[in-house]
Write a protein that holds these residues in place. Structure first.
Motif, mmCIF file in Angstrom:
data_model
loop_
_atom_site.group_PDB
_atom_site.id
_atom_site.type_symbol
_atom_site.label_atom_id
_atom_site.label_comp_id
_atom_site.label_asym_id
_atom_site.label_seq_id
_atom_site.Cartn_x
_atom_site.Cartn_y
_atom_site.Cartn_z
ATOM 1 N N ARG A 44 -26.786 -63.661 17.179
ATOM 2 C CA ARG A 44 -26.055 -63.561 15.910
ATOM 3 C C ARG A 44 -24.878 -64.516 16.007
ATOM 4 O O ARG A 44 -24.158 -64.517 17.005
ATOM 5 C CB ARG A 44 -25.535 -62.144 15.683
ATOM 6 C CG ARG A 44 -24.630 -62.058 14.457
ATOM 7 C CD ARG A 44 -24.045 -60.702 14.250
ATOM 8 N NE ARG A 44 -23.054 -60.779 13.173
ATOM 9 C CZ ARG A 44 -22.501 -59.748 12.607
ATOM 10 N NH1 ARG A 44 -22.813 -58.521 12.999
ATOM 11 N NH2 ARG A 44 -21.604 -59.907 11.648
ATOM 12 N N ASP A 45 -24.682 -65.304 14.974
ATOM 13 C CA ASP A 45 -23.605 -66.293 14.964
ATOM 14 C C ASP A 45 -23.720 -67.157 16.227
ATOM 15 O O ASP A 45 -24.763 -67.735 16.453
ATOM 16 C CB ASP A 45 -22.231 -65.620 14.828
ATOM 17 C CG ASP A 45 -22.120 -64.744 13.580
ATOM 18 O OD1 ASP A 45 -22.763 -65.080 12.565
ATOM 19 O OD2 ASP A 45 -21.409 -63.728 13.621
ATOM 20 N N LYS A 46 -22.687 -67.181 17.072
ATOM 21 C CA LYS A 46 -22.720 -68.003 18.283
ATOM 22 C C LYS A 46 -23.006 -67.186 19.547
ATOM 23 O O LYS A 46 -22.909 -67.690 20.654
ATOM 24 C CB LYS A 46 -21.389 -68.731 18.451
ATOM 25 C CG LYS A 46 -21.108 -69.734 17.358
ATOM 26 C CD LYS A 46 -19.776 -70.413 17.578
ATOM 27 C CE LYS A 46 -19.488 -71.396 16.454
ATOM 28 N NZ LYS A 46 -18.178 -72.038 16.630
ATOM 29 N N ILE A 47 -23.368 -65.915 19.366
ATOM 30 C CA ILE A 47 -23.580 -65.028 20.508
ATOM 31 C C ILE A 47 -25.064 -64.778 20.725
ATOM 32 O O ILE A 47 -25.803 -64.453 19.795
ATOM 33 C CB ILE A 47 -22.849 -63.675 20.288
ATOM 34 C CG1 ILE A 47 -21.354 -63.896 20.230
ATOM 35 C CG2 ILE A 47 -23.227 -62.666 21.370
ATOM 36 C CD1 ILE A 47 -20.737 -64.477 21.488
ATOM 37 N N GLU A 48 -25.465 -64.887 21.970
ATOM 38 C CA GLU A 48 -26.826 -64.596 22.410
ATOM 39 C C GLU A 48 -26.747 -63.482 23.444
ATOM 40 O O GLU A 48 -25.868 -63.483 24.306
ATOM 41 C CB GLU A 48 -27.419 -65.857 23.036
ATOM 42 C CG GLU A 48 -28.828 -65.729 23.528
ATOM 43 C CD GLU A 48 -29.321 -67.062 24.085
ATOM 44 O OE1 GLU A 48 -29.683 -67.106 25.269
ATOM 45 O OE2 GLU A 48 -29.320 -68.057 23.331
ATOM 46 N N ILE A 49 -27.640 -62.504 23.343
ATOM 47 C CA ILE A 49 -27.741 -61.433 24.330
ATOM 48 C C ILE A 49 -29.187 -61.357 24.798
ATOM 49 O O ILE A 49 -30.111 -61.451 23.986
ATOM 50 C CB ILE A 49 -27.306 -60.067 23.751
ATOM 51 C CG1 ILE A 49 -25.859 -60.118 23.262
ATOM 52 C CG2 ILE A 49 -27.463 -58.962 24.800
ATOM 53 C CD1 ILE A 49 -25.377 -58.827 22.618
ATOM 54 N N HIS A 50 -29.363 -61.168 26.092
ATOM 55 C CA HIS A 50 -30.684 -60.970 26.675
ATOM 56 C C HIS A 50 -30.831 -59.497 27.061
ATOM 57 O O HIS A 50 -29.844 -58.853 27.426
ATOM 58 C CB HIS A 50 -30.854 -61.815 27.935
ATOM 59 C CG HIS A 50 -30.869 -63.286 27.675
ATOM 60 N ND1 HIS A 50 -31.519 -64.160 28.510
ATOM 61 C CD2 HIS A 50 -30.331 -64.047 26.701
ATOM 62 C CE1 HIS A 50 -31.374 -65.389 28.065
ATOM 63 N NE2 HIS A 50 -30.643 -65.342 26.956
ATOM 64 N N PHE A 51 -32.048 -58.990 26.993
ATOM 65 C CA PHE A 51 -32.352 -57.622 27.405
ATOM 66 C C PHE A 51 -33.546 -57.627 28.349
ATOM 67 O O PHE A 51 -34.529 -58.309 28.101
ATOM 68 C CB PHE A 51 -32.687 -56.742 26.190
ATOM 69 C CG PHE A 51 -31.507 -56.504 25.300
ATOM 70 C CD1 PHE A 51 -30.618 -55.481 25.571
ATOM 71 C CD2 PHE A 51 -31.270 -57.321 24.215
ATOM 72 C CE1 PHE A 51 -29.511 -55.277 24.761
ATOM 73 C CE2 PHE A 51 -30.161 -57.124 23.402
ATOM 74 C CZ PHE A 51 -29.283 -56.102 23.682
#
Length: 117
Positions: A44-51
């Motif tokens: 989202r926007d400039k944020i990336e999250i991995h799971f």
């Protein structure tokens, strides 16, 4: 030379499909870079999250990350409306000069969002 450029949280998930759906519907993560039964990359926007898929709730319940934001008040209103604000994570100004709040996802991962005062 600046070597360190960006940090990407890698959080535990008990169910990748459910986690991706939760982050999309409640937190506004609108891009999926990758998803299979064991791993997901969302943004989202400039944020990336991995799971990563795990089978023990102790992992997400003892995991957190911190994301710096712009317009923390607006984001807080959005997250409060979605019902995901941590019971002890209401928006407040901290002594370290950051205005912040925290959310919990369905597995227990905590994410703090903060903006410099």
């Amino acid at each position: 030379m600046e070597h360190l450029q960006i940090a990407i949280p890698v959080l535990a998930s008990l169910d990748i499909d459910r986690t991706v759906k939760f982050y999309h519907e409640n937190l506004g993560f609108d891009r999926i870079g990758w998803k299979d039964k064991d791993y997901a990359v969302i943004a989202r926007d400039k944020i990336e999250i991995h799971f990563w898929k795990c089978n023990d709730k102790i992992h997400p319940e003892h995991t957190s990350c911190y994301i710096r934001v712009k317009d923390v008040d607006g984001l807080y209103a959005e997250m409060k409306k979605a019902g995901v604000v941590h019971p002890n994570g209401a928006l407040r100004d901290q002594p370290w000069r950051i205005r912040e709040f925290a959310i919990l996802d369905e597995d227990g991962n905590m994410i703090k969002f903060g903006e410099n005062l």
